[in-house]
Motif scaffolding. Structure first.
Motif, PDB file in Angstrom:
ATOM      1  N   GLU A 170       8.819  -0.014   4.285  1.00 24.24           N
ATOM      2  CA  GLU A 170       8.678  -1.647   4.624  1.00 24.24           C
ATOM      3  C   GLU A 170       9.192  -3.413   3.390  1.00 24.24           C
ATOM      4  O   GLU A 170       8.673  -4.240   3.554  1.00 24.24           O
TER       5      GLU A 170
ATOM      6  N   PHE B 160      -0.400   2.948   9.161  1.00 24.52           N
ATOM      7  CA  PHE B 160      -0.412   2.524   8.753  1.00 24.52           C
ATOM      8  C   PHE B 160       0.318   3.320   7.171  1.00 24.52           C
ATOM      9  O   PHE B 160      -0.182   3.207   5.623  1.00 24.52           O
ATOM     10  N   LEU B 161       1.154   4.439   7.414  1.00 23.11           N
ATOM     11  CA  LEU B 161       1.941   4.741   6.386  1.00 23.11           C
ATOM     12  C   LEU B 161       1.519   6.170   5.396  1.00 23.11           C
ATOM     13  O   LEU B 161       1.738   5.908   4.097  1.00 23.11           O
TER      14      LEU B 161
ATOM     15  N   PHE C 218      -6.523   9.444   3.619  1.00 27.61           N
ATOM     16  CA  PHE C 218      -6.846   8.865   4.766  1.00 27.61           C
ATOM     17  C   PHE C 218      -5.562   9.152   5.578  1.00 27.61           C
ATOM     18  O   PHE C 218      -4.347   9.547   4.926  1.00 27.61           O
TER      19      PHE C 218
ATOM     20  N   MET D   3      -3.436   6.322  -0.172  1.00 24.05           N
ATOM     21  CA  MET D   3      -2.491   6.732   0.824  1.00 24.05           C
ATOM     22  C   MET D   3      -2.948   8.402   0.995  1.00 24.05           C
ATOM     23  O   MET D   3      -2.513   8.747   2.261  1.00 24.05           O
TER      24      MET D   3
ATOM     25  N   LYS E  43     -11.069   3.487  12.792  1.00 23.92           N
ATOM     26  CA  LYS E  43     -12.292   2.842  11.912  1.00 23.92           C
ATOM     27  C   LYS E  43     -11.438   1.128  12.413  1.00 23.92           C
ATOM     28  O   LYS E  43     -12.888   0.874  13.053  1.00 23.92           O
ATOM     29  N   VAL E  44     -10.468   1.181  12.248  1.00 20.42           N
ATOM     30  CA  VAL E  44     -10.024  -0.727  13.085  1.00 20.42           C
ATOM     31  C   VAL E  44     -10.956  -0.707  14.585  1.00 20.42           C
ATOM     32  O   VAL E  44     -11.403  -1.437  14.627  1.00 20.42           O
TER      33      VAL E  44
ATOM     34  N   VAL F 157      -4.732  -0.215  17.855  1.00 23.97           N
ATOM     35  CA  VAL F 157      -3.614   0.363  16.532  1.00 23.97           C
ATOM     36  C   VAL F 157      -2.774   1.042  16.533  1.00 23.97           C
ATOM     37  O   VAL F 157      -2.663   1.656  15.870  1.00 23.97           O
TER      38      VAL F 157
ATOM     39  N   PHE G 159       0.649   1.763  15.495  1.00 22.46           N
ATOM     40  CA  PHE G 159       0.441   1.151  14.418  1.00 22.46           C
ATOM     41  C   PHE G 159       1.167   2.011  13.307  1.00 22.46           C
ATOM     42  O   PHE G 159      -0.155   3.047  13.859  1.00 22.46           O
TER      43      PHE G 159
ATOM     44  N   LEU H 212      -8.076   5.416  10.351  1.00 14.67           N
ATOM     45  CA  LEU H 212      -7.758   4.241  10.311  1.00 14.67           C
ATOM     46  C   LEU H 212      -7.913   3.825  11.740  1.00 14.67           C
ATOM     47  O   LEU H 212      -8.677   2.578  11.804  1.00 14.67           O
TER      48      LEU H 212
ATOM     49  N   ALA I 288       1.056  -1.025  -0.286  1.00 14.09           N
ATOM     50  CA  ALA I 288      -0.353   0.259  -0.520  1.00 14.09           C
ATOM     51  C   ALA I 288       0.831   1.280   0.492  1.00 14.09           C
ATOM     52  O   ALA I 288       1.561   1.632   0.973  1.00 14.09           O
TER      53      ALA I 288
ATOM     54  N   LEU J  67     -13.564  -3.285  13.812  1.00 10.95           N
ATOM     55  CA  LEU J  67     -13.032  -4.665  14.427  1.00 10.95           C
ATOM     56  C   LEU J  67     -12.509  -5.047  15.810  1.00 10.95           C
ATOM     57  O   LEU J  67     -12.311  -6.125  16.323  1.00 10.95           O
TER      58      LEU J  67
ATOM     59  N   GLU K 207     -10.245  -3.390  17.323  1.00 14.48           N
ATOM     60  CA  GLU K 207      -8.412  -3.763  18.116  1.00 14.48           C
ATOM     61  C   GLU K 207      -8.187  -2.312  18.223  1.00 14.48           C
ATOM     62  O   GLU K 207      -8.780  -1.759  17.189  1.00 14.48           O
TER      63      GLU K 207
END
Lengths: 163, 163
Positions: free
Chosen positions: A66, A118-119, A96, A93, A104-105, A113, A116, A101, A60, A109, A111
């Protein structure tokens, strides 16, 4: 029909006329491409790659941080000596932020994050400059030619933005 | 001639007959492919993908643990609802150990990467099973169909090993 069933049907046709079984493991053109996963970009078609020519790393955004593991393997074990970085117009990319994000997660979900990234990026040209620079400065990457491009999904054209 | 100059020349031809400018950002076939970066594997040709169809994530080995960031973006922001994992015969990841590559990096680049795993594997089929399982167990990945394949670089054939 599931995509997997479609892939299997398409592969039967591809394999029926396959004549590339002689190709060797190291890329023939000694180059590694780092590109975005975007569906509209086909690196082989857009750059003129045939089977056997080049390593193609995609994620992504086409983020090089990465891709370091793969680039070290490509250079140290399989002899590539040039790198091309390809980002593109209308990239997801650009749409957002990490905060968006992560939220949203957490909501969808359940969870957390928050640790973390997302770059994502907000400036397309700068993202290419940054991603080429990361490779140029990395002590794990050989001092080889690295070219950065923006691919235009509306025209199919590649614009060189860093060399 | 450098690979970048060849890419630019090939891209001029591609762009000259380009007719895909109408495609939208979300993948039309709502699928994401995780495949190895190997030069001999062209996922678009081998799976029958056209521009606009699918996200394609690629790295050394097609390791899904490194694809999680991209998969979350693909599913949460761009609506993909199926995953295919594609590893392949004669993979470079079968040819070395972390100890081997760490030692080569220390010797050739003078860098200590003893903290780092290059994610090699010694059993190809198990690598597909492991990489599908990582996605199935991840709380960050939606409960969607995930199929695992081995692509044969000698025949061009895709073998389903996990569904």
């Amino acid at each position: 029909m599931s995509a997997s069933a479609e892939f299997e049907a398409a592969n039967e046709k591809y394999a029926a006329s396959f004549n590339k079984g002689h190709l060797q493991l190291p890329p023939g053109r000694k180059v590694v491409v780092v590109a975005c996963m975007d569906a509209r970009l086909d690196p082989a078609k857009a750059l003129g790659l045939n089977e056997g020519d080049a390593h193609v790393i995609r994620n992504a955004g086409g983020r090089t941080v990465e891709a370091l593991r793969s680039i070290v393997i490509s250079q140290q074990l399989l002899g590539t000596r040039e790198i091309a970085v390809v980002h593109h117009t209308d990239c997801g990319m650009l749409t957002f932020s990490d905060a968006d994000l992560r939220s949203k997660v957490r909501q969808d979900l359940g969870e957390d994050v928050d640790h973390f990234s997302f770059l994502p990026f907000s400036d397309l040209k700068q993202s290419v400059v940054d991603d080429v620079s990361i490779l140029k400065k990395s002590p794990l990457v050989l001092d080889v030619s690295i070219t950065g491009y923006i691919y235009d999904v509306k025209t199919g054209k590649l614009e060189k933005v860093y060399a």
